[in-house]
Design an enzyme around this catalytic site. Structure first.
Site, PDB file in Angstrom:
ATOM      1  N   ASP A  16       7.677  13.119  18.854  1.00 18.31           N
ATOM      2  CA  ASP A  16       8.707  12.423  19.613  1.00 18.31           C
ATOM      3  C   ASP A  16      10.077  12.580  18.951  1.00 18.31           C
ATOM      4  O   ASP A  16      10.199  12.503  17.724  1.00 18.31           O
ATOM      5  CB  ASP A  16       8.326  10.936  19.697  1.00 18.31           C
ATOM      6  N   GLU A  65       9.240  17.419  21.262  1.00 17.83           N
ATOM      7  CA  GLU A  65       9.906  16.893  22.447  1.00 17.83           C
ATOM      8  C   GLU A  65      11.386  17.246  22.372  1.00 17.83           C
ATOM      9  O   GLU A  65      12.220  16.452  21.934  1.00 17.83           O
ATOM     10  CB  GLU A  65       9.736  15.371  22.560  1.00 17.83           C
ATOM     11  N   ASP A  87       8.694  10.287  31.103  1.00 16.31           N
ATOM     12  CA  ASP A  87      10.134  10.092  30.945  1.00 16.31           C
ATOM     13  C   ASP A  87      10.936  10.517  32.172  1.00 16.31           C
ATOM     14  O   ASP A  87      12.175  10.438  32.142  1.00 16.31           O
ATOM     15  CB  ASP A  87      10.639  10.888  29.734  1.00 16.31           C
ATOM     16  N   ASP A 107      11.414   5.580  35.081  1.00 15.33           N
ATOM     17  CA  ASP A 107      10.728   4.583  34.260  1.00 15.33           C
ATOM     18  C   ASP A 107      11.257   3.176  34.596  1.00 15.33           C
ATOM     19  O   ASP A 107      12.473   2.977  34.655  1.00 15.33           O
ATOM     20  CB  ASP A 107      10.994   4.934  32.792  1.00 15.33           C
TER      21      ASP A 107
END
Length: 501
Positions: free
Chosen positions: A218, A248, A333, A377
């Protein structure tokens, strides 16, 4: 530095699961009330999905042809997304704990499915035990250098305020420490500290020894110590030389994929190009505007622009990297791909067809194979249907196509590896030639509302589509070839996939 990528990823189709939203097992006892499964998801609410629920539905993924699982964070945390871990060495009890993960991992491996976990090493949660130690013990805590405390805190002029009032309303607050995007519940880890570094490397090694097959990392760009990720790679590969390391990173990132850090990055540029081409005039501007990266990058593309974009992306990286890029058209995301494209399930099927017939390791975001919808989200994290049949006609039609495409990809090497060449393009259509290991394939798609006829260029291994046979794919209108394989005719919103093996 030589490029050394794990060979198994080249032939893998991943399936991304947000654990709280996929499936709940009666074997995992919940401690209290939960948000109703079928209610719209909220930012903080828990639906109660767990790892045993996922284990009990693994055979559905096998039926779909899935060979890799990417799990959003599973470690003990105080949010449904679990990007704020308080114990990196314990699977969250709400998910069933370590025993449930053991059962999932063994069940997946027995079915030929590899498992990749989400590693969040830039920041922890506010409940992370060393941070709690600092909250309680202040400057006397031996963990104080695990975090970036402000100077006046270190000087003893003030304490830290980990629970400030007002920050959710945009009120300026000073917590006394660095946090991810200024969110007080996400203190940033000081990875240049040898003790922190060793702890995080130990976490990575622990779960590799437990049996996982890779790490998705991440926000890696936000770790400022340039030596961290090369050392992380060395430590991981010492435990498992075939571990997949996925970063990511949302943009093209060749400097990250030169053999010293990651094997691949999340290939959002390809996904954005696919959505821009297939979505065209039906792209939902309000949905796109609500996601920062999409608002910046996702625009309508004609066939020629899409073809040039795809060919360009295929040349950014070493071929060994391109072969294992993590290709996606949606994730936790982003808004759901179907919703981005105006809710049109036919467009979703065309986009998925392109995703599954290009080089790299495609990833299906849970429920996209059932044509699930969802805006940004938290709406893109809706609960998965309790049974596949609950997905309705469009969902079942989409799943049937995905299953056929994954199977075709497995059988025909030219649909998953090798070269990409644009053979023809129109205002809303494109024809892509594929070659790998002496085999050929052709992928044609018309995303427009009108039929189109395109003249093909030679593809380097033959002439046009000569010698190729069409695949029978359910629930997508098919095109045809004439003129000795040099002309492709595509009805409105249709596709044609042809192979020679």
């Amino acid at each position: 530095m030589p490029i050394d990528t794990p060979g198994w990823v080249r032939d893998t189709v991943f399936y991304q699961v947000f654990p709280d939203r996929f499936a709940a097992s009666d074997r995992v006892v919940k401690p209290g009330p939960l948000e109703p499964w079928d209610a719209p998801p909220t930012q903080a609410g828990y639906k109660g999905g767990d790892l045993l629920g996922l284990t009990e539905r693994l055979d559905e993924l096998v039926d779909l042809g899935i060979s890799g699982l990417y799990l959003n964070p599973i470690f003990s945390a105080t949010s449904n997304h679990r990007y704020n871990a308080y114990d990196y060495l314990e699977v969250d009890p709400l998910l069933g704990g370590d025993a449930a993960f053991r059962e999932l991992l063994d069940g997946a491996h027995a079915r030929g499915i590899r498992v990749m976990l989400d590693g969040v090493f830039n920041h922890s949660g506010r409940g992370f035990w060393p941070f709690q130690h600092v909250i309680e013990a202040g400057l006397a805590s031996p963990y104080r250098d695990w975090f970036y405390l402000d100077g006046d805190v270190l000087d003893g002029q003030r304490g830290i305020d980990a629970y400030p009032i007002g920050w959710r309303d945009g009120t300026h607050v000073r917590t006394g420490y660095r946090a991810w995007w200024g969110i007080p519940s996400l203190p940033k880890l000081r990875v240049e500290n040898p003790a922190v570094r060793e702890y995080l490397f130990g976490v990575a090694e622990h779960w590799l020894r437990f049996g996982i097959d890779g790490w998705r990392l991440d926000v890696p760009e936000e770790i400022e110590d340039e030596s961290f990720w090369p050392e992380f790679r060395a430590r991981v590969r010492a435990v498992n030389p075939e571990a997949y390391l996925l970063g990511e990173i949302w943009e093209e990132a060749p400097e990250w994929l030169r053999g010293d850090r990651f094997d691949a990055v999340m290939n959002y540029p390809l996904g954005v190009a696919i959505l821009g081409f297939v979505g065209g005039s039906v792209l939902d501007a309000s949905v796109i505007a609500a996601q920062a990266n999409y608002a910046r990058d996702l625009v309508s593309l004609d066939g020629g622009e899409f073809g040039r974009r795809v060919e360009g992306l295929m040349g950014v990286y070493d071929p060994a990297v391109t072969a294992i890029q993590f290709n996606l058209i949606g994730s936790h995301d982003t808004p759901r791909a179907r919703t981005v494209m105006g809710g049109d399930a036919s467009s979703l099927r065309l986009a998925t067809l392109l995703q599954l017939t290009l080089p790299g390791a495609p990833s299906i975001y849970y429920g996209d194979e059932l044509a699930m919808e969802g805006r940004a989200d938290p709406d893109c994290r809706r609960a998965y249907p309790t049974t596949i049949e609950d997905a309705g006609p469009e969902g079942l039609a989409t799943r049937a196509l995905v299953k056929a495409l994954v199977s075709a990809r497995s059988r025909h090497v030219a649909l998953r590896r090798g070269d990409v060449r644009v053979m023809a393009a129109g205002a809303r259509a494109v024809v892509i030639g594929r070659q790998a290991e002496g085999r050929r394939a052709l992928v044609a798609a018309n995303a427009g509302a009108d039929p189109v006829t395109l003249q093909l260029a030679a593809d380097g291994a033959g002439v046009g589509a000569d010698g190729l046979r069409p695949l029978e794919l359910p629930n997508v209108t098919s095109g045809s070839v004439e003129d000795g394989g040099m002309t492709v005719t595509l009805p409105a919103q249709s596709a044609l996939v042809m192979v020679d093996d």
